[in-house]
Design a protein around this motif. Structure first.
Motif, PDB file in Angstrom:
ATOM      1  N   LEU A 123      -4.801  -1.131   6.769  1.00  0.00           N
ATOM      2  CA  LEU A 123      -5.032  -1.350   5.340  1.00  0.00           C
ATOM      3  C   LEU A 123      -6.074  -0.359   4.811  1.00  0.00           C
ATOM      4  O   LEU A 123      -5.874   0.279   3.765  1.00  0.00           O
ATOM      5  CB  LEU A 123      -5.510  -2.786   5.115  1.00  0.00           C
ATOM      6  N   LEU A 124      -7.166  -0.216   5.538  1.00  0.00           N
ATOM      7  CA  LEU A 124      -8.233   0.684   5.072  1.00  0.00           C
ATOM      8  C   LEU A 124      -7.767   2.136   5.086  1.00  0.00           C
ATOM      9  O   LEU A 124      -8.054   2.895   4.154  1.00  0.00           O
ATOM     10  CB  LEU A 124      -9.483   0.512   5.935  1.00  0.00           C
ATOM     11  N   LEU A 125      -7.054   2.507   6.140  1.00  0.00           N
ATOM     12  CA  LEU A 125      -6.601   3.899   6.220  1.00  0.00           C
ATOM     13  C   LEU A 125      -5.614   4.216   5.091  1.00  0.00           C
ATOM     14  O   LEU A 125      -5.621   5.308   4.532  1.00  0.00           O
ATOM     15  CB  LEU A 125      -5.947   4.168   7.583  1.00  0.00           C
ATOM     16  N   ARG A 126      -4.803   3.234   4.758  1.00  0.00           N
ATOM     17  CA  ARG A 126      -3.799   3.445   3.707  1.00  0.00           C
ATOM     18  C   ARG A 126      -4.438   3.429   2.315  1.00  0.00           C
ATOM     19  O   ARG A 126      -4.228   4.330   1.509  1.00  0.00           O
ATOM     20  CB  ARG A 126      -2.725   2.345   3.803  1.00  0.00           C
ATOM     21  N   VAL A 127      -5.224   2.401   2.064  1.00  0.00           N
ATOM     22  CA  VAL A 127      -5.741   2.222   0.701  1.00  0.00           C
ATOM     23  C   VAL A 127      -6.933   3.140   0.428  1.00  0.00           C
ATOM     24  O   VAL A 127      -6.999   3.770  -0.625  1.00  0.00           O
ATOM     25  CB  VAL A 127      -6.140   0.746   0.471  1.00  0.00           C
ATOM     26  N   VAL A 128      -7.836   3.218   1.365  1.00  0.00           N
ATOM     27  CA  VAL A 128      -9.069   3.985   1.111  1.00  0.00           C
ATOM     28  C   VAL A 128      -8.858   5.472   1.369  1.00  0.00           C
ATOM     29  O   VAL A 128      -9.260   6.312   0.573  1.00  0.00           O
ATOM     30  CB  VAL A 128     -10.225   3.438   1.983  1.00  0.00           C
ATOM     31  N   PHE A 168       6.070  -0.670  -4.668  1.00  0.00           N
ATOM     32  CA  PHE A 168       5.625  -0.004  -5.903  1.00  0.00           C
ATOM     33  C   PHE A 168       4.122   0.319  -5.814  1.00  0.00           C
ATOM     34  O   PHE A 168       3.694   1.443  -6.056  1.00  0.00           O
ATOM     35  CB  PHE A 168       5.921  -0.920  -7.099  1.00  0.00           C
ATOM     36  N   LEU A 169       3.338  -0.703  -5.448  1.00  0.00           N
ATOM     37  CA  LEU A 169       1.882  -0.503  -5.385  1.00  0.00           C
ATOM     38  C   LEU A 169       1.482   0.473  -4.282  1.00  0.00           C
ATOM     39  O   LEU A 169       0.450   1.130  -4.358  1.00  0.00           O
ATOM     40  CB  LEU A 169       1.165  -1.842  -5.154  1.00  0.00           C
ATOM     41  N   ASP A 170       2.327   0.550  -3.267  1.00  0.00           N
ATOM     42  CA  ASP A 170       2.023   1.421  -2.132  1.00  0.00           C
ATOM     43  C   ASP A 170       2.350   2.874  -2.434  1.00  0.00           C
ATOM     44  O   ASP A 170       2.118   3.754  -1.609  1.00  0.00           O
ATOM     45  CB  ASP A 170       2.840   0.935  -0.922  1.00  0.00           C
ATOM     46  N   GLY A 171       2.889   3.110  -3.618  1.00  0.00           N
ATOM     47  CA  GLY A 171       3.197   4.484  -4.006  1.00  0.00           C
ATOM     48  C   GLY A 171       4.387   5.054  -3.262  1.00  0.00           C
ATOM     49  O   GLY A 171       4.470   6.268  -3.057  1.00  0.00           O
ATOM     50  N   LEU A 172       5.297   4.182  -2.820  1.00  0.00           N
ATOM     51  CA  LEU A 172       6.424   4.656  -2.023  1.00  0.00           C
ATOM     52  C   LEU A 172       7.675   4.933  -2.870  1.00  0.00           C
ATOM     53  O   LEU A 172       8.706   5.310  -2.336  1.00  0.00           O
ATOM     54  CB  LEU A 172       6.758   3.641  -0.912  1.00  0.00           C
ATOM     55  N   ASP A 232      -6.241  -4.625  13.798  1.00  0.00           N
ATOM     56  CA  ASP A 232      -5.264  -3.545  13.569  1.00  0.00           C
ATOM     57  C   ASP A 232      -4.815  -3.522  12.110  1.00  0.00           C
ATOM     58  O   ASP A 232      -4.702  -2.464  11.496  1.00  0.00           O
ATOM     59  CB  ASP A 232      -4.038  -3.748  14.473  1.00  0.00           C
ATOM     60  N   ALA A 233      -4.574  -4.726  11.588  1.00  0.00           N
ATOM     61  CA  ALA A 233      -4.133  -4.819  10.194  1.00  0.00           C
ATOM     62  C   ALA A 233      -5.219  -4.278   9.264  1.00  0.00           C
ATOM     63  O   ALA A 233      -4.941  -3.555   8.305  1.00  0.00           O
ATOM     64  CB  ALA A 233      -3.817  -6.265   9.845  1.00  0.00           C
ATOM     65  N   ARG A 234      -6.459  -4.613   9.579  1.00  0.00           N
ATOM     66  CA  ARG A 234      -7.582  -4.153   8.754  1.00  0.00           C
ATOM     67  C   ARG A 234      -7.667  -2.631   8.781  1.00  0.00           C
ATOM     68  O   ARG A 234      -7.867  -1.978   7.759  1.00  0.00           O
ATOM     69  CB  ARG A 234      -8.863  -4.790   9.300  1.00  0.00           C
ATOM     70  N   GLU A 261       5.453   3.443  12.637  1.00  0.00           N
ATOM     71  CA  GLU A 261       5.191   3.501  11.195  1.00  0.00           C
ATOM     72  C   GLU A 261       5.523   2.181  10.497  1.00  0.00           C
ATOM     73  O   GLU A 261       4.789   1.724   9.622  1.00  0.00           O
ATOM     74  CB  GLU A 261       6.036   4.609  10.558  1.00  0.00           C
ATOM     75  N   GLY A 262       6.651   1.587  10.911  1.00  0.00           N
ATOM     76  CA  GLY A 262       7.067   0.323  10.287  1.00  0.00           C
ATOM     77  C   GLY A 262       6.025  -0.769  10.494  1.00  0.00           C
ATOM     78  O   GLY A 262       5.752  -1.575   9.599  1.00  0.00           O
ATOM     79  N   THR A 263       5.432  -0.755  11.686  1.00  0.00           N
ATOM     80  CA  THR A 263       4.400  -1.759  11.981  1.00  0.00           C
ATOM     81  C   THR A 263       3.181  -1.528  11.096  1.00  0.00           C
ATOM     82  O   THR A 263       2.583  -2.478  10.577  1.00  0.00           O
ATOM     83  CB  THR A 263       3.990  -1.671  13.474  1.00  0.00           C
ATOM     84  N   ALA A 264       2.838  -0.248  10.949  1.00  0.00           N
ATOM     85  CA  ALA A 264       1.683   0.080  10.098  1.00  0.00           C
ATOM     86  C   ALA A 264       1.929  -0.412   8.672  1.00  0.00           C
ATOM     87  O   ALA A 264       1.048  -1.001   8.033  1.00  0.00           O
ATOM     88  CB  ALA A 264       1.434   1.584  10.122  1.00  0.00           C
ATOM     89  N   MET A 265       3.162  -0.176   8.188  1.00  0.00           N
ATOM     90  CA  MET A 265       3.477  -0.593   6.820  1.00  0.00           C
ATOM     91  C   MET A 265       3.425  -2.124   6.703  1.00  0.00           C
ATOM     92  O   MET A 265       2.875  -2.668   5.740  1.00  0.00           O
ATOM     93  CB  MET A 265       4.867  -0.086   6.415  1.00  0.00           C
ATOM     94  N   SER A 266       3.989  -2.805   7.697  1.00  0.00           N
ATOM     95  CA  SER A 266       3.943  -4.276   7.676  1.00  0.00           C
ATOM     96  C   SER A 266       2.502  -4.777   7.657  1.00  0.00           C
ATOM     97  O   SER A 266       2.169  -5.714   6.929  1.00  0.00           O
ATOM     98  CB  SER A 266       4.604  -4.851   8.923  1.00  0.00           C
ATOM     99  N   HIS A 267       1.678  -4.120   8.490  1.00  0.00           N
ATOM    100  CA  HIS A 267       0.264  -4.516   8.531  1.00  0.00           C
ATOM    101  C   HIS A 267      -0.357  -4.418   7.138  1.00  0.00           C
ATOM    102  O   HIS A 267      -1.067  -5.313   6.691  1.00  0.00           O
ATOM    103  CB  HIS A 267      -0.519  -3.609   9.481  1.00  0.00           C
ATOM    104  N   VAL A 268      -0.079  -3.304   6.465  1.00  0.00           N
ATOM    105  CA  VAL A 268      -0.703  -3.070   5.158  1.00  0.00           C
ATOM    106  C   VAL A 268      -0.227  -4.113   4.144  1.00  0.00           C
ATOM    107  O   VAL A 268      -1.032  -4.764   3.471  1.00  0.00           O
ATOM    108  CB  VAL A 268      -0.402  -1.634   4.656  1.00  0.00           C
ATOM    109  N   HIS A 269       1.092  -4.280   4.072  1.00  0.00           N
ATOM    110  CA  HIS A 269       1.631  -5.194   3.056  1.00  0.00           C
ATOM    111  C   HIS A 269       1.237  -6.643   3.349  1.00  0.00           C
ATOM    112  O   HIS A 269       0.815  -7.374   2.458  1.00  0.00           O
ATOM    113  CB  HIS A 269       3.152  -5.047   2.960  1.00  0.00           C
ATOM    114  N   ARG A 270       1.361  -7.007   4.631  1.00  0.00           N
ATOM    115  CA  ARG A 270       1.040  -8.404   4.974  1.00  0.00           C
ATOM    116  C   ARG A 270      -0.444  -8.702   4.792  1.00  0.00           C
ATOM    117  O   ARG A 270      -0.815  -9.772   4.335  1.00  0.00           O
ATOM    118  CB  ARG A 270       1.411  -8.685   6.435  1.00  0.00           C
TER     119      ARG A 270
END
Lengths: 299, 207
Positions: B154-159, A16-20, B149-151, B175-184
């Motif tokens: 996270l920055l690329l996604r959020v900022v 949800f927060l990720d806008g997905l 990598d996680a950092r 892509e799945g790894t990138a998403m896991s990095h962001v969420h984790r």
């Protein structure tokens, strides 16, 4: 974590927060959050992380000067495109040349076996192999010494006071200069500078403003008189200068020992401390600027 | 030349002649925010990210003959930024000079673990408990505890609000790894911030 009401999972909150979520799913999820305050609070906390990151890392633009400099380099690279290509192939050639040298070195070492197949080694390749033999011998010697030291360390009684060998300060100076004259601690704050001496020598010192052409680079704990000796690295008229400070009771006659070098060692004893300045200059240029200070207890 | 640049950018095409300074500048300026974030993410320090990106740009220009036409130029550039950043990290690890007295660091670490004054945020409640500092300071500390990598992800996604496909392209990870990095990493940050808060709320503290 799952939440009692509904239940909403961490994963769902993340998505949800990720806008997905698409708009309809998003609306439904917001409804669910409305009736589950625990999940809503968590979502709020996580969204604060996003907000904080956005505050901390605002979008950066290329600094104009940086772009100019980069393009200036580009201009050079453009005009030298062919050269650049040549340089690359030159590097490759250089790589080949290097491996050729290595082969030559091997040929020399294998020469006894294969002399009939190879030309006599050139003068340079002989020099190379002798140099290599020296290096191998030195590495072997260093490894042997290291091994002896390790065994000696392991055999020591752990409760024993650490061994310390006082050394001439000029020797320490030379080692520091040979190592690049980098301080161990770039001490920029006056309070911390004072506190360091207070901690190590039980006497706070501050550094008065140095004259033009002199600057303090930082502190090092390279030994000298005792384990607690504090050394200050300075640049004076472009020359490396070190001041060693220790408690007067730690003073050692060996400190002033000098080989046939052009260095000078100046000694001053005051306020229960001893100062040694190792310098290429005939007079002391820094010691006088190290003066007693009141230490800030918060430092 | 400007037409060629605009056309290349508008069509999303990569430069035909990467050595063309104008084409390069257009791509570079457009990609700069994310290149800067990648450098920041890997080295964990914003102050040197500019220099690293510039170094990467100079290398990219010098090695533009190695760029495969048809590939993503920004992804190629970001690969160089990643390498420059990793080299920087390696170099700094071997650096002998410390900005802070290393002898004091251990003492400071010990004292800060029990000193409530140094930990200003009651993050569990989402409220600052001391107006002197704010959550951003704590966030910077916490960011240093997550992987490079996680950092970056996270920055690329959020900022930068990049899609996971874009992050995957820039970071050369699925892509799945990138998403896991962001969420984790977000969860990890949350735990780290809460942990620091737990240390603040020592028994007997009546604030």
């Amino acid at each position: 974590m799952t939440h009692d009401c509904n239940p909403i999972t961490d994963r769902q909150i993340d998505i949800f927060l990720d806008g997905l979520l698409d708009p309809a799913e998003r609306k439904m999820f917001e409804e669910r959050l409305r009736i589950c305050p625990e999940a809503a609070e968590e979502a709020e906390r996580l969204s604060q992380i996003d907000a904080s990151l956005r505050r901390l890392f605002p979008p950066q633009q290329v600094p104009e000067e940086q772009l100019r400099n980069t393009l200036a380099t580009s201009g050079l690279a453009t005009s030298g495109l062919a050269t650049s290509g040549l340089a690359t192939s030159g590097l490759a050639t250089s790589g080949l040349a290097t491996s050729g040298l290595a082969t030559s070195g091997l040929a020399t070492s294998d020469g006894a076996k294969q002399s009939s197949l190879r030309q006599e080694p050139t003068r340079s390749s002989i020099g190379l192999s002798i140099g290599r033999a020296k290096r191998v011998a030195l590495i072997g010697l260093a490894a042997g010494i290291a091994w002896i030291l390790v065994v000696w360390q392991l055999a020591r009684d752990p409760a024993e006071t650490p061994f310390f060998q006082p050394r001439p300060v000029a020797l320490v100076y030379q080692e520091v200069v040979d190592g690049g004259f980098e301080p161990y601690y770039e001490c920029r704050e006056a309070d911390r500078f004072s506190a360091t001496f207070q901690r190590r020598q039980s006497q706070a010192l501050s550094l008065a403003a140095l004259p033009s052409g002199s600057r303090m680079l930082g502190l090092s704990y390279a030994g000298g008189l005792s384990r607690d000796t504090t050394a200050m690295l300075c640049q004076v008229d472009g020359q490396p200068v070190m001041v060693f400070v220790d408690r007067l009771e730690n003073d050692q006659p060996i400190a002033t020992q000098l080989d046939a070098s052009k260095l000078q060692v100046h000694r001053v004893a005051r306020d229960g401390l001893v100062f040694y300045e190792v310098t290429p200059f005939a007079t002391s240029r820094v010691i006088e600027y190290l003066v007693p200070a009141e230490v800030d207890k918060n430092s | 030349m400007t037409d060629r640049r605009d056309e290349a950018l508008a069509n999303g095409q990569e430069p035909l002649h990467a050595m063309d300074p104008e084409v390069f500048a257009a791509h570079y300026c457009k990609a700069y925010p994310r290149l800067h974030l990648i450098a920041t993410g890997i080295i964990g320090d914003r102050t040197h990210a500019n220099d690293i990106v510039q170094e990467a740009a100079v290398i990219a220009l010098k090695k533009s003959d190695q760029f495969n036409a048809g590939a993503s130029y920004v992804a190629w550039l970001s690969g160089i930024v990643r390498n420059c950043s990793l080299n920087y990290v390696k170099k700094m690890r071997g650096r002998r000079t410390a900005a802070t007295d290393p002898d004091l660091l251990a003492q400071t670490a010990e004292s800060s673990a029990t000193s409530p004054d140094r930990l200003p945020v009651s993050y569990a409640a989402g409220e600052p408990i001391d107006s002197r500092l704010d959550v951003d300071d704590e966030m910077l500390h916490a960011l240093n505890a997550i992987g490079a990598d996680a950092r970056c992800c996270l920055l690329l996604r959020v900022v930068q609000n990049l899609s996971y496909a874009e992050i995957s392209d820039l970071m050369k990870i699925p892509e799945g790894t990138a998403m896991s990095h962001v969420h984790r990493s977000k969860r990890q940050l949350q735990r780290l911030l809460e942990k620091r808060t737990t240390n603040v709320e020592v028994p007997g503290d009546n604030r």
